[in-house]
Design a protein around this motif. Sequence first.
Motif, PDB file in Angstrom:
ATOM      1  N   VAL A 131       0.839  -1.204   0.000  1.00 46.91           N
ATOM      2  CA  VAL A 131       0.000   0.000   0.000  1.00 46.91           C
ATOM      3  C   VAL A 131       0.872   1.253   0.000  1.00 46.91           C
ATOM      4  O   VAL A 131       0.603   2.216  -0.729  1.00 46.91           O
ATOM      5  CB  VAL A 131      -0.951   0.005   1.217  1.00 46.91           C
ATOM      6  CG1 VAL A 131      -1.671   1.343   1.326  1.00 46.91           C
ATOM      7  CG2 VAL A 131      -1.956  -1.124   1.107  1.00 46.91           C
ATOM      8  N   ILE A 132       1.932   1.250   0.809  1.00 45.25           N
ATOM      9  CA  ILE A 132       2.840   2.403   0.852  1.00 45.25           C
ATOM     10  C   ILE A 132       3.493   2.616  -0.510  1.00 45.25           C
ATOM     11  O   ILE A 132       3.627   3.752  -0.982  1.00 45.25           O
ATOM     12  CB  ILE A 132       3.915   2.208   1.942  1.00 45.25           C
ATOM     13  CG1 ILE A 132       3.262   2.099   3.326  1.00 45.25           C
ATOM     14  CG2 ILE A 132       4.922   3.343   1.908  1.00 45.25           C
ATOM     15  CD1 ILE A 132       2.419   3.292   3.714  1.00 45.25           C
ATOM     16  N   GLU A 133       3.880   1.542  -1.171  1.00 46.00           N
ATOM     17  CA  GLU A 133       4.463   1.657  -2.513  1.00 46.00           C
ATOM     18  C   GLU A 133       3.459   2.285  -3.481  1.00 46.00           C
ATOM     19  O   GLU A 133       3.805   3.175  -4.267  1.00 46.00           O
ATOM     20  CB  GLU A 133       4.895   0.285  -3.024  1.00 46.00           C
ATOM     21  CG  GLU A 133       5.500   0.323  -4.422  1.00 46.00           C
ATOM     22  CD  GLU A 133       5.968  -1.039  -4.899  1.00 46.00           C
ATOM     23  OE1 GLU A 133       6.551  -1.112  -5.999  1.00 46.00           O
ATOM     24  OE2 GLU A 133       5.746  -2.035  -4.178  1.00 46.00           O
ATOM     25  N   ALA A 139       1.806   9.582  -5.826  1.00 45.28           N
ATOM     26  CA  ALA A 139       2.199  10.898  -5.289  1.00 45.28           C
ATOM     27  C   ALA A 139       1.300  11.359  -4.146  1.00 45.28           C
ATOM     28  O   ALA A 139       1.132  12.557  -3.924  1.00 45.28           O
ATOM     29  CB  ALA A 139       2.224  11.944  -6.396  1.00 45.28           C
ATOM     30  N   GLN A 140       0.746  10.417  -3.387  1.00 45.10           N
ATOM     31  CA  GLN A 140      -0.085  10.787  -2.246  1.00 45.10           C
ATOM     32  C   GLN A 140       0.733  10.961  -0.972  1.00 45.10           C
ATOM     33  O   GLN A 140       0.245  11.529   0.004  1.00 45.10           O
ATOM     34  CB  GLN A 140      -1.171   9.728  -2.028  1.00 45.10           C
ATOM     35  CG  GLN A 140      -2.180   9.651  -3.161  1.00 45.10           C
ATOM     36  CD  GLN A 140      -3.339   8.726  -2.834  1.00 45.10           C
ATOM     37  OE1 GLN A 140      -3.861   8.737  -1.723  1.00 45.10           O
ATOM     38  NE2 GLN A 140      -3.738   7.913  -3.792  1.00 45.10           N
ATOM     39  N   ILE A 141       1.961  10.457  -0.963  1.00 42.66           N
ATOM     40  CA  ILE A 141       2.880  10.682   0.148  1.00 42.66           C
ATOM     41  C   ILE A 141       4.236  11.074  -0.428  1.00 42.66           C
ATOM     42  O   ILE A 141       4.534  10.803  -1.594  1.00 42.66           O
ATOM     43  CB  ILE A 141       3.025   9.436   1.058  1.00 42.66           C
ATOM     44  CG1 ILE A 141       3.484   8.217   0.247  1.00 42.66           C
ATOM     45  CG2 ILE A 141       1.728   9.136   1.784  1.00 42.66           C
ATOM     46  CD1 ILE A 141       3.734   6.984   1.097  1.00 42.66           C
ATOM     47  N   ASP A 142       5.057  11.730   0.406  1.00 51.39           N
ATOM     48  CA  ASP A 142       6.359  12.220  -0.056  1.00 51.39           C
ATOM     49  C   ASP A 142       7.462  11.183   0.106  1.00 51.39           C
ATOM     50  O   ASP A 142       8.393  11.125  -0.691  1.00 51.39           O
ATOM     51  CB  ASP A 142       6.747  13.484   0.721  1.00 51.39           C
ATOM     52  CG  ASP A 142       5.734  14.598   0.539  1.00 51.39           C
ATOM     53  OD1 ASP A 142       5.344  14.847  -0.614  1.00 51.39           O
ATOM     54  OD2 ASP A 142       5.320  15.206   1.547  1.00 51.39           O
ATOM     55  N   ILE A 143       7.373  10.395   1.161  1.00 51.00           N
ATOM     56  CA  ILE A 143       8.428   9.430   1.455  1.00 51.00           C
ATOM     57  C   ILE A 143       7.812   8.211   2.116  1.00 51.00           C
ATOM     58  O   ILE A 143       6.820   8.314   2.835  1.00 51.00           O
ATOM     59  CB  ILE A 143       9.503  10.064   2.382  1.00 51.00           C
ATOM     60  CG1 ILE A 143      10.681   9.114   2.570  1.00 51.00           C
ATOM     61  CG2 ILE A 143       8.910  10.477   3.716  1.00 51.00           C
ATOM     62  CD1 ILE A 143      11.839   9.755   3.314  1.00 51.00           C
ATOM     63  N   GLY A 144       8.376   7.052   1.848  1.00 51.35           N
ATOM     64  CA  GLY A 144       7.900   5.820   2.459  1.00 51.35           C
ATOM     65  C   GLY A 144       9.036   5.115   3.180  1.00 51.35           C
ATOM     66  O   GLY A 144      10.172   5.109   2.703  1.00 51.35           O
ATOM     67  N   ILE A 145       8.734   4.551   4.337  1.00 46.92           N
ATOM     68  CA  ILE A 145       9.723   3.781   5.093  1.00 46.92           C
ATOM     69  C   ILE A 145       9.143   2.388   5.295  1.00 46.92           C
ATOM     70  O   ILE A 145       8.152   2.216   6.012  1.00 46.92           O
ATOM     71  CB  ILE A 145      10.033   4.431   6.456  1.00 46.92           C
ATOM     72  CG1 ILE A 145      10.394   5.905   6.280  1.00 46.92           C
ATOM     73  CG2 ILE A 145      11.166   3.694   7.161  1.00 46.92           C
ATOM     74  CD1 ILE A 145      10.581   6.656   7.587  1.00 46.92           C
ATOM     75  N   VAL A 146       9.736   1.402   4.652  1.00 45.62           N
ATOM     76  CA  VAL A 146       9.184   0.047   4.684  1.00 45.62           C
ATOM     77  C   VAL A 146      10.304  -0.961   4.910  1.00 45.62           C
ATOM     78  O   VAL A 146      11.479  -0.668   4.707  1.00 45.62           O
ATOM     79  CB  VAL A 146       8.448  -0.286   3.366  1.00 45.62           C
ATOM     80  CG1 VAL A 146       7.291   0.673   3.130  1.00 45.62           C
ATOM     81  CG2 VAL A 146       9.409  -0.247   2.181  1.00 45.62           C
TER      82      VAL A 146
END
Length: 233
Positions: A131-133, A139-146
Amino acid sequence: MNLRQLEVFIRVAETKSMSKAAQQLYISQPAVSQTIAELEDSLETKLFERINRRLLLTNSGEVLYTYSKRIIGLLSEAQHQIKDLANLKRGKLSVGASTTIGIYLLPQIIGNFKKLYPNIEFIFTIDNTSVIEALLLDAQIDIGIVEGPIFSKDLELIHFAHDQLEIICSSEHKWARSQTKQITIEDLEKETLIFREEGSGTREIIENVLKSKGVNYRPQHILNNTEAIKKAV
């Protein structure tokens, strides 16, 4: 009409002189005269009247002066705002994290960041890795940490930490009472396992390892939260 023309116009209006405006702007007086003439031609109106060797604004000139000052002021404000964003003095950051990281690591990461940049506003989204990917690609979030694998080639990946996954069991389970603490492939195949949901990075990693070792595993229960899995065990 452009910003440079407005800047020249404002300087003439405030000095009431084309020669003084030219001196302050470090350009020639003919260049100032030409700029004012071009403005008057484009607006089809006179902006100045010459009275006693001074240039005074006409009614149209007064209107243009008011709006020109506002435009230049807004431009200056925008430049300051953009500079603050570049220097992290203000702004908004939308962060997505996979469930495990969101629960155990993200609060500390954000806490340390806020100490350095207290005026940055954060918006959080916690979900599984897939989901984060998807949110990043949209472009709904700026950065993802997974912690799980990312498959899109359109995203830049930076590895920032290493983690170790462990098998856990109840203190009443025979593995907990075993003296050897060795678990074989055959042992795993005899047990029913609790897994994270599909799309979870943790599940993706575990399944890849089990498949690479030829383990015929049986996920009997699916839970979407690490704490829930720990309590279920």
